[in-house]
Write a protein that holds these residues in place. Sequence first.
Motif, short mmCIF file in Angstrom:
data_model
loop_
_atom_site.label_atom_id
_atom_site.label_comp_id
_atom_site.label_asym_id
_atom_site.label_seq_id
_atom_site.Cartn_x
_atom_site.Cartn_y
_atom_site.Cartn_z
N LEU A 1 -1.11 -2.08 5.98
CA LEU A 1 -1.83 -3.34 5.81
C LEU A 1 -1.05 -4.45 6.50
CD1 LEU A 1 -2.83 -3.27 2.03
CD2 LEU A 1 -4.40 -3.25 3.96
N SER B 1 -9.08 3.67 -1.14
CA SER B 1 -8.05 3.33 -2.12
C SER B 1 -8.60 3.44 -3.54
CB SER B 1 -7.53 1.91 -1.88
OG SER B 1 -8.57 0.96 -2.01
N ASN C 1 -11.05 0.21 -0.54
CA ASN C 1 -10.65 -0.05 0.84
C ASN C 1 -10.46 1.27 1.58
OD1 ASN C 1 -10.62 -2.85 0.50
ND2 ASN C 1 -8.52 -2.81 -0.27
N ARG C 2 -11.02 1.37 2.78
CA ARG C 2 -10.89 2.60 3.56
C ARG C 2 -9.74 2.47 4.54
NH1 ARG C 2 -14.63 6.39 4.08
NH2 ARG C 2 -14.48 6.50 6.36
N ALA C 3 -9.02 3.58 4.70
CA ALA C 3 -7.88 3.59 5.61
C ALA C 3 -7.80 4.95 6.27
CB ALA C 3 -6.59 3.28 4.86
N GLU C 4 -7.30 4.97 7.50
CA GLU C 4 -7.14 6.23 8.23
C GLU C 4 -5.83 6.89 7.84
OE1 GLU C 4 -7.94 7.63 12.75
OE2 GLU C 4 -6.26 6.25 12.50
N VAL D 1 -0.63 6.87 6.08
CA VAL D 1 -1.79 6.00 6.10
C VAL D 1 -1.44 4.74 6.87
CG1 VAL D 1 -1.24 4.78 3.97
CG2 VAL D 1 -3.63 5.01 4.66
N GLU D 2 -2.42 4.15 7.54
CA GLU D 2 -2.18 2.95 8.33
C GLU D 2 -1.72 1.81 7.42
OE1 GLU D 2 -5.74 1.61 10.18
OE2 GLU D 2 -7.01 2.16 8.47
N GLU E 1 -3.08 0.49 -3.85
CA GLU E 1 -2.77 -0.82 -3.30
C GLU E 1 -2.40 -1.76 -4.43
OE1 GLU E 1 -6.03 -2.07 -0.87
OE2 GLU E 1 -5.67 -0.56 0.67
N ARG F 1 0.86 -1.19 0.00
CA ARG F 1 0.00 0.00 0.00
C ARG F 1 0.89 1.23 0.00
NH1 ARG F 1 -4.28 0.67 4.81
NH2 ARG F 1 -5.70 -0.27 3.28
N ASN G 1 4.05 4.32 2.90
CA ASN G 1 2.72 4.71 3.36
C ASN G 1 2.69 6.19 3.75
OD1 ASN G 1 2.53 1.95 3.19
ND2 ASN G 1 1.28 1.72 5.01
#
Length: 694
Positions: A260, A235, A215-218, A257-258, A206, A181, A269
């Motif tokens: 994977l 994403s 896909n959602r990410a913080e 971003v957090e 990704e 990611r 990231n």
Amino acid sequence: MTWSLSIDPLLPLPAIIALGVIIALVCAYLLFVGMRGALIRSAALALLVLALLNPAVLREDREYLPSTVVVVSDNSQSQQLENRAELTEAAREGIVNQLQTLDGIDLRQVSLNDTSMESGDGTRAFTAISNELADVPPERIAGAIVITDGQIHDVPATAEKLGFSAPVHALITGREGEFDRRLKVAKAPRFGLVGSTQVVQLELIEEGTPQPFGNRAEIIVRRNGNVLSKQFISSGYPAEIAVEIEHGGQNIYEFEVEALNGELTPLNNRALVTIDGVRENLRVLLVSGSPHAGERTWRNLLKSDASVDLVHFTILRPPEKQDGTPINQLSLIAFPTRELFSVKIDEFDLIIFDRYERRGVLPLLYFDNIARYVSDGGAVLIAGGPDYAEANSIFRTPLGRVLPAAPTGEVFEEPFFANVSELGLRHPVTRDLPGAGESPPQWSKWFRLVGASVQEGQPIMTALGDKPLLVLSRVGKGRVAALLSDHVWLWARGYEGGGPHVPLLRRLAHWLMKEPDLEEEALRLSLRGSNLLTERQTLANLVDPVTLTTPSGKTEQLELIKDTSGHWTASVKVEELGLYSATDGAHTALINVGPPNPREFLEVVSTADKLSGITEQTGGTALRIGGDDGASLSLPNVIAQRSSTQYHGNGWIGIKRTDASILNGIDRYPLLIGFLGLALLLGLLSFTWYREGR
């Protein structure tokens, strides 16, 4: 050694050809009429023609040149992930050992250790190959073997652009099934006004995942190392992030971003954006009180600074002067004191009181507003003369609670040198003032000093012993300075050579207006060539060690050494591109080396796709050398073969053995000139006479 046949005609070739034709006709006639000995006569005549051609055997003494092969080891930053570096080194040793067992091979090795610090163009393997083979003729090049993760950023579009005709092989490190990611900066501004909000467009990508979209990410947003906000992005779709420009100069924004679970690396990231903050003109309010010889010093200095908008409020006639002049002749325009000191006071970056004495022009409420303005982040400078020591001193107003020096009521009128204090030698306002390094200082004397005691703050200049002359202080979010003499104009006028009034007063004004470069306590990082300089500005006598964190996450403890300028510094060689951070526990500094988002970490998933085109065009191949775990090594055999259209097969790769050579000498052996030719000719003639005699 090679043999060949050559001719060197004794007569012009057309003449020999004409003679040969005539002799051929004569021989044909003799054979036709059946004359005795016709064959022998024809052979003798033919031998004569051959002798005129002067045939000879040549022996060439040639030395065959070795075929040149270049092995490229990709040791760039993306190759430091997982165990790629170990696999690359093991593969290099194995390939080199095989090549060294082959005869007639000139082996050259290239290591791609890093990328360009200026351009950050990624891994440029083919540029390195071209540079390494620049002194080798194309016909001697046997091929190139590149050991890499496949993330090469200068792959030529066609084989013709290589500059040689030989196979290129790619041995790919890494493992199958990698996924990663990363954040990509799609759009970002380069400049922004201080205090404005700018929009940065990001994209979450990704690679290798079964579901690359949605896909959602913080994501965490940081400015200069401090967390600003947290939000979610999806994403595969662009997201817009609003950021505020905090100060002038570089504002470094970090978006993280957090990670994977199980992704190749979290290093990409993060995305960096550097926005240069551009200030609108600084607004300064100058209030001139009692007229004096240096009244225009501050005005001239501020007006000469193009970055300053100056509002000058001058009291030309004190209220106690009553001479019967009509009110309508005293002022053309009523000065807007309420707007300046109440309504719009927060719009000013600095307020200067130059020999201001409280005379009822400004109500006490306004001074209370000014004190609040300082506590909320404003700045005030008091340039005092005898007025500061009198009963109507500005210190005896509500503003006095934020002023750093309390007047004692004394005024010393005698010649003295303005000295930089021991603390001032380290303070950025007075450090390295021209002439301060001598004793006495190399500038003119002043003749008036207002006696005062320091309530809080730092006396960075003193006079007449240890009496304070220039005192700086921080109050709440704001800053205050008190210059306890009105004779700085002597420096401006060049009295006895003058003094450094411009750098002193300009630094003082910009320190009050929170210029980042003039902070007393600061930690800074800067790039000096290929070295990263860590610089600690402090007023303390000792500093703590600094922890430096590289883009790949490695940390190093730096012990700082004090230099001649009073700074504490340490220098390390830069070996990676990306964001470096340094901290001593209390201060943090950031610097981005190279482009904001170097290509080395934009794409890190190993692949053969980028190199398969050029390898196929040259007859080579791109194949993985790591097992499913990415650690076990499976090397192909290397063989040398003559020119072919394909240089690979099941379990082997080939290099092109060339025929290039150097001619050392030629030996020539004539066939029909000299004793051998004469003997043959006389022999045939003698046989002819013998045949006819019978």
